[in-house]
Design a protein around this motif. Structure first.
Motif, PDB file in Angstrom:
ATOM      1  N   PRO A   1      54.695 -55.484  58.894  1.00 13.95           N
ATOM      2  CA  PRO A   1      54.437 -54.537  57.869  1.00 13.95           C
ATOM      3  C   PRO A   1      53.377 -53.634  57.908  1.00 13.95           C
ATOM      4  N   ASN A   2      53.449 -52.552  57.454  1.00 13.82           N
ATOM      5  CA  ASN A   2      52.302 -51.924  57.327  1.00 13.82           C
ATOM      6  C   ASN A   2      51.300 -51.993  56.296  1.00 13.82           C
ATOM      7  N   ASP A   3      50.790 -52.997  56.255  1.00 15.76           N
ATOM      8  CA  ASP A   3      50.026 -53.791  55.174  1.00 15.76           C
ATOM      9  C   ASP A   3      48.456 -53.950  55.602  1.00 15.76           C
ATOM     10  N   PRO A   4      47.556 -53.728  54.689  1.00 19.86           N
ATOM     11  CA  PRO A   4      46.326 -53.784  55.138  1.00 19.86           C
ATOM     12  C   PRO A   4      45.633 -55.127  55.720  1.00 19.86           C
ATOM     13  N   TRP A   5      46.399 -56.312  55.530  1.00 22.45           N
ATOM     14  CA  TRP A   5      46.029 -57.640  56.217  1.00 22.45           C
ATOM     15  C   TRP A   5      46.633 -57.817  57.649  1.00 22.45           C
ATOM     16  N   PHE A   6      47.491 -56.759  58.124  1.00 22.73           N
ATOM     17  CA  PHE A   6      47.970 -56.898  59.354  1.00 22.73           C
ATOM     18  C   PHE A   6      47.336 -55.745  60.182  1.00 22.73           C
ATOM     19  N   PRO A   7      46.984 -56.089  61.509  1.00 22.93           N
ATOM     20  CA  PRO A   7      46.658 -54.876  62.671  1.00 22.93           C
ATOM     21  C   PRO A   7      47.617 -53.976  62.367  1.00 22.93           C
ATOM     22  N   PRO A   8      47.209 -52.625  62.509  1.00 25.24           N
ATOM     23  CA  PRO A   8      48.049 -51.510  62.652  1.00 25.24           C
ATOM     24  C   PRO A   8      48.717 -51.404  63.712  1.00 25.24           C
ATOM     25  N   ASP A   9      50.095 -50.987  63.760  1.00 24.78           N
ATOM     26  CA  ASP A   9      50.985 -50.868  64.747  1.00 24.78           C
ATOM     27  C   ASP A   9      51.099 -52.153  65.736  1.00 24.78           C
ATOM     28  N   GLU A  10      51.011 -53.371  65.059  1.00 23.78           N
ATOM     29  CA  GLU A  10      51.300 -54.716  65.777  1.00 23.78           C
ATOM     30  C   GLU A  10      52.733 -54.928  65.766  1.00 23.78           C
ATOM     31  N   ARG A  11      53.042 -55.595  66.762  1.00 27.03           N
ATOM     32  CA  ARG A  11      54.544 -56.079  66.936  1.00 27.03           C
ATOM     33  C   ARG A  11      54.395 -57.671  67.049  1.00 27.03           C
ATOM     34  N   VAL A  12      55.339 -58.407  66.637  1.00 29.61           N
ATOM     35  CA  VAL A  12      55.628 -59.765  66.868  1.00 29.61           C
ATOM     36  C   VAL A  12      56.918 -60.043  67.255  1.00 29.61           C
ATOM     37  N   SER A  13      57.033 -61.445  67.911  1.00 26.77           N
ATOM     38  CA  SER A  13      58.226 -61.798  68.660  1.00 26.77           C
ATOM     39  C   SER A  13      59.167 -62.481  67.323  1.00 26.77           C
ATOM     40  N   VAL A  14      60.345 -62.813  67.731  1.00 31.99           N
ATOM     41  CA  VAL A  14      61.204 -63.274  66.917  1.00 31.99           C
ATOM     42  C   VAL A  14      60.706 -64.919  67.004  1.00 31.99           C
ATOM     43  N   ARG A  15      60.231 -65.384  68.151  1.00 33.04           N
ATOM     44  CA  ARG A  15      59.377 -66.848  68.146  1.00 33.04           C
ATOM     45  C   ARG A  15      58.668 -66.683  67.084  1.00 33.04           C
TER      46      ARG A  15
END
Length: 182
Positions: A126-140
């Motif tokens: 999500p584009n939330d301030p506590w996550f790095p911008p434009d980051e993707r994560v896996s289903v794992r």
């Protein structure tokens, strides 16, 4: 508390991950065994958490993360003004209703995880301030995150339940199985 991992999980990473998640869900469910709505909503420890509030929170969190992985908005949107509502039942909500909501979310999680071509498939955070911008994560990552989140709150649930009536996780497992501990 460790109970058992279902036999069909052996040799299957998806099954193993989903079984560990189910095991942690069980800890929270069992903490609610035999309690009234009032007991489930009480806050007997130094924390401001209740068992019914934890139940609502983990259901919303699980549903929300799987929805995001599917590219859909969460069923319940929380922001700073409504964040605390995910930790308390509001008018018209009950433990039974929240258990049913979470059961549905759990079934959606299982179906989604089993349906993706690979656990390495990714989705955007999500584009939330506590996550790095434009980051993707896996289903794992998603399933591991849900295990971590649920396990953390299962521990809280153990403490709250023991503070309420002295019952430990071991006693609740036995109660769920129709036997006694000790």
């Amino acid at each position: 508390m460790v109970t058992h991992v279902r036999a069909e999980a052996q040799g299957d990473e998806r099954g193993a991950l989903l079984s560990f998640l189910a095991e942690q869900r069980g800890g929270i469910r069992r903490a609610l065994l035999g309690l009234t709505e009032e007991q489930a909503a009480s806050k007997p420890s130094a924390s401001d958490l209740s068992l019914s509030g934890l139940l609502k929170h983990v259901g919303e969190v699980e549903q929300g993360w799987v929805a995001r992985a599917k590219g859909e908005p969460p069923a319940v949107h929380r922001d700073e003004s409504t964040w605390q509502e995910c930790f308390v039942l509001v008018e018209g909500e009950s433990v039974e209703q929240q258990l049913a909501y979470w059961e549905k979310a759990a079934a959606e999680t299982e179906a989604y995880v089993r349906s993706v071509p690979s656990l390495d498939d990714t989705f955007p955070l999500p584009n939330d301030p506590w996550f790095p911008p434009d980051e993707r994560v896996s289903v794992r990552w998603l399933v591991l995150h849900l295990i971590r989140e649920t396990a953390r709150h299962a521990g809280h649930a153990d403490i709250i339940r023991e503070s309420l009536d002295g019952k430990t996780a071991f006693e609740l497992v036995a109660q769920e199985q129709g036997s006694s501990w000790g």
